[in-house]
Design an enzyme around this catalytic site. Structure first.
Site, PDB file in Angstrom:
ATOM      1  N   ASP A 186      -6.452  47.535 -22.566  1.00  0.00           N
ATOM      2  CA  ASP A 186      -5.607  47.012 -24.028  1.00  0.00           C
ATOM      3  C   ASP A 186      -5.837  48.239 -24.882  1.00  0.00           C
ATOM      4  O   ASP A 186      -6.795  47.786 -25.367  1.00  0.00           O
ATOM      5  CB  ASP A 186      -5.250  45.548 -24.255  1.00  0.00           C
ATOM      6  CG  ASP A 186      -4.378  44.395 -23.424  1.00  0.00           C
ATOM      7  OD1 ASP A 186      -3.699  44.761 -21.872  1.00  0.00           O
ATOM      8  OD2 ASP A 186      -4.129  43.734 -23.375  1.00  0.00           O
ATOM      9  N   GLU A 219       4.704  39.380 -19.134  1.00  0.00           N
ATOM     10  CA  GLU A 219       4.633  38.734 -20.475  1.00  0.00           C
ATOM     11  C   GLU A 219       5.233  36.820 -20.612  1.00  0.00           C
ATOM     12  O   GLU A 219       6.316  37.000 -20.598  1.00  0.00           O
ATOM     13  CB  GLU A 219       3.983  38.881 -21.411  1.00  0.00           C
ATOM     14  CG  GLU A 219       3.595  40.167 -21.469  1.00  0.00           C
ATOM     15  CD  GLU A 219       3.959  41.066 -22.239  1.00  0.00           C
ATOM     16  OE1 GLU A 219       5.352  40.774 -23.487  1.00  0.00           O
ATOM     17  OE2 GLU A 219       3.446  42.028 -22.806  1.00  0.00           O
TER      18      GLU A 219
END
Length: 253
Positions: A11, A130
């Site tokens: 990330d 998500e």
């Protein structure tokens, strides 16, 4: 024999590799290029790079990082975050990525999934989800790094996106992400049973037993991890051995 892909996830915020818990409380870990190179040399099957603030700014800023990685990393690379058009996807793929992952833009305009799939192939089109538990056996899809609700049921959204052309699903549990408490097995089982395409399980790996548990699900064939590798709590060779001990194959022996 079941073949399993082991996929480190990186990330990115600006120039930095970061890590959080429940996609929040982000801490700088280091230089993404050095971590990517290390994971490649240690035998990762693929890499995932996510620009975690791209949706806020409306564009993906990873092209230079991906160009650097692609110059020395010779495994498939998936890039996500801020990809809102076929042109955005083309730019990232030309930078060296093999696949693009879309979430926010796909929720806002589902036709984008088909547009990217027709242009570059379903194998290059990854739906990033998500997921957050909202009731017994029910998960809602979120966007913007877990900040925004969509009202979409995760399993139904998965089915629809695949019909539109998604060739793979990157499934992240917001509830488990960064906790090192294990994958959300119920979530992964429901989505993999509903998806006729590969699903990458992401969020929660903290121990080798968690690898065994998730791969015991009949249709789970790819696992992603971040914290345990970034902080050297586990090694890729440890994870690979666990997969092989379970009677499954990996790319690297």
């Amino acid at each position: 024999m079941k073949s399993v892909r082991i996929i480190p996830r990186l990330d990115i915020k600006g120039p930095n590799l970061i890590k959080g818990i429940h996609l929040e409380g982000l801490r700088v870990v280091g230089d993404p290029h050095s971590f990517a190179l290390r994971y490649y040399e240690e035998g990762a099957d693929e890499l995932v790079f996510m620009d975690i603030v791209a949706s806020l700014y409306g564009r993906n800023n990873l092209s230079r990082i991906i160009e650097q990685a692609a110059d020395r990393v010779f495994i498939p690379i998936t890039v996500g975050g801020g990809i809102r058009s076929v042109e955005d996807a083309r730019h990232i793929l030309r930078s060296g990525a093999d696949k693009v992952a879309i979430n926010t833009a796909a929720v806002q305009r589902p036709e984008l999934i088909g547009e990217i799939s027709r242009e570059f192939g379903s194998q290059a089109t990854v739906l990033s989800i998500e997921a957050k538990l909202v009731g017994p056996g029910r998960w809602e899809a979120y966007t913007d790094n877990g900040r925004e609700r969509t009202g979409l049921d995760v399993v139904e959204w998965t089915k629809r996106a695949i019909e539109l052309g998604a060739g793979e699903v990157l499934l992240t549990s917001i509830d488990q992400e960064g906790t090192r408490k294990g994958y959300d097995l119920d979530l992964i089982d429901q989505v993999t049973q509903a998806a006729p395409v590969p699903v990458i399980a992401s969020g929660g790996l903290g121990a080798l037993a968690h690898v065994s548990s998730v791969l015991a699900l009949p249709r789970c064939s790819a696992v992603s991890m971040a914290d345990v590798l970034h902080y050297k709590r586990l090694s890729l060779s440890d994870i690979r051995k666990t997969v092989r001990d379970a009677g499954m194959t990996t790319r690297i022996a």
